[in-house]
Every structure is written in structure tokens, then in C-alpha cells.
Scaffold this motif. Structure first.
Motif, PDB file in Angstrom:
ATOM      1  N   PRO A   1       0.586  -1.172  -0.063  1.00 58.84           N
ATOM      2  CA  PRO A   1      -0.040  -0.065   0.006  1.00 58.84           C
ATOM      3  C   PRO A   1       0.977   1.342   0.008  1.00 58.84           C
ATOM      4  CG  PRO A   1       0.073  -0.802   2.233  1.00 58.84           C
ATOM      5  CD  PRO A   1       0.877  -1.868   1.315  1.00 58.84           C
ATOM      6  N   LEU A   2       1.708   1.257  -0.892  1.00 55.65           N
ATOM      7  CA  LEU A   2       2.783   2.305  -1.093  1.00 55.65           C
ATOM      8  C   LEU A   2       2.076   3.867  -1.108  1.00 55.65           C
ATOM      9  CD1 LEU A   2       5.668   0.827  -2.889  1.00 55.65           C
ATOM     10  CD2 LEU A   2       5.409   0.644  -0.290  1.00 55.65           C
ATOM     11  N   SER A   3       1.245   3.989  -1.912  1.00 54.88           N
ATOM     12  CA  SER A   3       0.555   5.394  -1.950  1.00 54.88           C
ATOM     13  C   SER A   3      -0.611   5.717  -1.051  1.00 54.88           C
ATOM     14  CB  SER A   3       0.136   5.243  -3.445  1.00 54.88           C
ATOM     15  OG  SER A   3       1.012   5.705  -4.402  1.00 54.88           O
ATOM     16  N   GLU A   4      -0.732   4.844  -0.015  1.00 55.92           N
ATOM     17  CA  GLU A   4      -1.783   5.168   1.219  1.00 55.92           C
ATOM     18  C   GLU A   4      -1.170   6.445   1.889  1.00 55.92           C
ATOM     19  OE1 GLU A   4      -2.923   2.094   3.309  1.00 55.92           O
ATOM     20  OE2 GLU A   4      -3.831   0.842   2.004  1.00 55.92           O
ATOM     21  N   PRO A   5      -2.163   7.527   2.312  1.00 55.07           N
ATOM     22  CA  PRO A   5      -1.647   8.342   3.011  1.00 55.07           C
ATOM     23  C   PRO A   5      -0.861   8.089   4.385  1.00 55.07           C
ATOM     24  CG  PRO A   5      -3.727   8.788   2.325  1.00 55.07           C
ATOM     25  CD  PRO A   5      -3.562   7.342   1.704  1.00 55.07           C
ATOM     26  N   VAL A   6      -1.381   6.795   4.980  1.00 56.06           N
ATOM     27  CA  VAL A   6      -0.755   6.695   6.152  1.00 56.06           C
ATOM     28  C   VAL A   6       0.739   5.922   5.963  1.00 56.06           C
ATOM     29  CG1 VAL A   6      -1.673   3.917   6.295  1.00 56.06           C
ATOM     30  CG2 VAL A   6      -1.186   5.126   8.434  1.00 56.06           C
ATOM     31  N   MET A   7       0.908   5.313   5.010  1.00 60.92           N
ATOM     32  CA  MET A   7       2.304   4.943   4.479  1.00 60.92           C
ATOM     33  C   MET A   7       3.117   5.929   4.512  1.00 60.92           C
ATOM     34  SD  MET A   7       2.456   1.469   4.693  1.00 60.92           S
ATOM     35  CE  MET A   7       3.638   0.654   3.500  1.00 60.92           C
TER      36      MET A   7
END
Length: 165
Positions: free
Chosen positions: A46-52
């Protein structure tokens, strides 16, 4: 909110992806100096998730190093545009290489998120999404040696920018 990691076996894609999120947040909170990532293409991460991205931003300081190894980076560029932008901004902490599939070795993890000295998350079976999370020193040493061996046989790739001549 402080993250704590629970050592053990992980089954299923959803649990593996959650372990990636928690592992990265834990590394940021604990001040891990280095992150080691390995995956064939990082398509499922999930590299583009805000949390990541927020965890990466918290983690990324000038003296830290993110070492990324992949068989190919096409999926990263196609599926994770926010991460690609983050990578451009934080180029000074990122090194990326491309490995040959045979360099990973049979019976070895097919994916890895590791913060040396803190934990290792090894994806053992990409079909069943079976993984192992460990905080043990012996696992840390073995993962580091294996990752470094793959790294040494790899070539630079996934640059922050492309230069035209």
C-alpha cells in the motif's frame, strides 16, 4: 498512538498489508536508521496510501537509508504515483536496485520489510499471503545477510528522475 508489533505468523493478504503499515509506523516511531524492502514488484504493497506516506515522511531523516530491491519497478510507477513523488522528494535517503529472480533463492522469502535491530516481516508465500513477523536477533541477522547478498548481485534502478540527453 504508539504501535506495538506482535511476533508470529500472518495469514492472508489483508493481514499482511496491515502488518506492512504497522511495521513502517513502528520503524518511524522507534527511529530505525535503515529500512530494507524486497518484493518482486511491490504491486500489493500500500505504498501510495496516506498512512504509509506519512510514516515514511516521519521516518525519513538525512542520516537514514531506505534500500529497495525489486525484480522490476514498472508496477510501482504505474500503481503508486504518490510513492513515486515521495521518492523524488526524499531521493537523498533512497537507494533502489533491480535483482534477477534467481538471486532471491529457492525457499527464501519473496517479500521483506525489515528495520534492522527492530523487526523483520518476511512474506513466505505470495499465493497464500503467509508471512512471519519476528523481533528475534537470529532472524534479524539471517534476513540482513540474505538481503545484502541479493543487493550485491543487483543493479541500480528506479531513479528519482530521468535525465534526457
Amino acid at each position: 498512538m504508539a504501535v506495538s508489533l506482535t511476533e508470529g505468523i500472518i495469514n492472508g493478504r489483508q493481514d499482511f498489508v496491515q502488518a506492512l503499515r504497522e511495521g513502517l509506523q513502528y520503524a518511524a516511531e522507534q527511529g530505525g536508521r535503515e529500512l530494507l524492502w524486497l518484493d518482486a514488484d511491490f504491486a500489493a504493497w500500500p505504498l501510495s496510501e496516506p498512512v504509509m506516506l506519512e510514516a515514511l515522511k516521519q521516518w525519513a531523516l538525512p542520516h537514514r537509508r531506505l534500500r529497495i530491491a525489486a525484480a522490476q519497478f514498472d508496477a510501482v510507477q504505474r500503481l503508486h504515483p504518490r510513492f513515486v513523488q515521495w521518492r523524488r522528494t526524499w531521493d537523498h535517503v533512497v537507494q533502489a536496485v533491480q535483482y534477477q529472480a534467481e538471486d532471491v533463492g529457492v525457499g527464501r522469502p519473496v517479500g521483506l520489510l525489515m528495520a534492522p535491530g527492530l523487526f523483520s516481516l518476511r512474506l513466505l508465500d505470495a499465493q497464500q499471503w503467509r508471512a512471519a513477523l519476528s523481533v528475534r536477533t537470529a532472524d534479524d541477522v539471517a534476513c540482513r545477510e540474505w538481503f545484502d547478498a541479493v543487493w550485491q548481485r543487483s543493479t541500480e534502478s528506479f531513479s528519482a528522475s530521468t535525465l534526457g540527453l
